[in-house]
Scaffold this motif. Structure first.
Motif, PDB file in Angstrom:
ATOM      1  N   ALA A   8      33.161  46.649  40.458  1.00 11.58           N
ATOM      2  CA  ALA A   8      32.973  45.737  39.331  1.00 11.58           C
ATOM      3  C   ALA A   8      33.926  46.037  38.175  1.00 11.58           C
ATOM      4  O   ALA A   8      34.054  45.224  37.259  1.00 11.58           O
ATOM      5  N   ALA A   9      34.592  47.182  38.193  1.00 10.21           N
ATOM      6  CA  ALA A   9      35.499  47.552  37.104  1.00 10.21           C
ATOM      7  C   ALA A   9      36.713  46.627  37.101  1.00 10.21           C
ATOM      8  O   ALA A   9      37.256  46.299  38.156  1.00 10.21           O
ATOM      9  N   PRO A  10      37.131  46.191  35.912  1.00 12.92           N
ATOM     10  CA  PRO A  10      38.310  45.319  35.851  1.00 12.92           C
ATOM     11  C   PRO A  10      39.576  46.091  36.217  1.00 12.92           C
ATOM     12  O   PRO A  10      39.658  47.305  36.008  1.00 12.92           O
ATOM     13  N   GLU A  11      40.519  45.366  36.767  1.00 15.01           N
ATOM     14  CA  GLU A  11      41.778  46.003  37.136  1.00 15.01           C
ATOM     15  C   GLU A  11      42.583  46.296  35.873  1.00 15.01           C
ATOM     16  O   GLU A  11      42.493  45.572  34.883  1.00 15.01           O
ATOM     17  N   ALA A  12      43.376  47.348  35.918  1.00 15.60           N
ATOM     18  CA  ALA A  12      44.204  47.719  34.773  1.00 15.60           C
ATOM     19  C   ALA A  12      45.283  46.664  34.562  1.00 15.60           C
ATOM     20  O   ALA A  12      45.814  46.088  35.513  1.00 15.60           O
TER      21      ALA A  12
ATOM     22  N   ILE B 259      29.866  50.141  41.141  1.00 14.22           N
ATOM     23  CA  ILE B 259      30.448  50.259  39.801  1.00 14.22           C
ATOM     24  C   ILE B 259      31.968  50.175  39.878  1.00 14.22           C
ATOM     25  O   ILE B 259      32.608  49.484  39.075  1.00 14.22           O
ATOM     26  N   ASN B 260      32.562  50.860  40.837  1.00 16.17           N
ATOM     27  CA  ASN B 260      34.017  50.829  40.984  1.00 16.17           C
ATOM     28  C   ASN B 260      34.515  49.443  41.367  1.00 16.17           C
ATOM     29  O   ASN B 260      35.588  49.022  40.940  1.00 16.17           O
TER      30      ASN B 260
ATOM     31  N   SER C 130      30.090  52.987  44.343  1.00 15.47           N
ATOM     32  CA  SER C 130      31.019  52.018  44.930  1.00 15.47           C
ATOM     33  C   SER C 130      30.850  50.643  44.286  1.00 15.47           C
ATOM     34  O   SER C 130      31.829  49.922  44.080  1.00 15.47           O
TER      35      SER C 130
END
Length: 65
Positions: free
Chosen positions: A45-49, A42-43, A40
């Protein structure tokens, strides 16, 4: 006043192996929880598309400068 600790009272009852199984099960559950938390994070912190461009702005390139 003296305090004595009897080592016989501190030994867990492991005659049936129930304690070992319970500890292994708790460790497995704890690892699953920690894995879910890590995923959760990691998800999150992932940049938005990037959004797709709207219209044709920026698609025309002047090649006859």
């Amino acid at each position: 006043m003296a305090v004595t600790i009897s080592s016989a009272n501190l030994q867990p009852n492991m005659s049936h192996g129930d304690v070992g199984v319970k500890v292994a099960q708790m460790a497995k559950d704890q690892q699953k929880i920690e894995g879910d938390i890590a995923l959760s994070l990691i998800n999150a912190a992932a940049p938005e598309a990037a959004k797709a461009p709207v219209g044709n702005t920026g698609h025309n390139i002047n090649t006859t400068a």
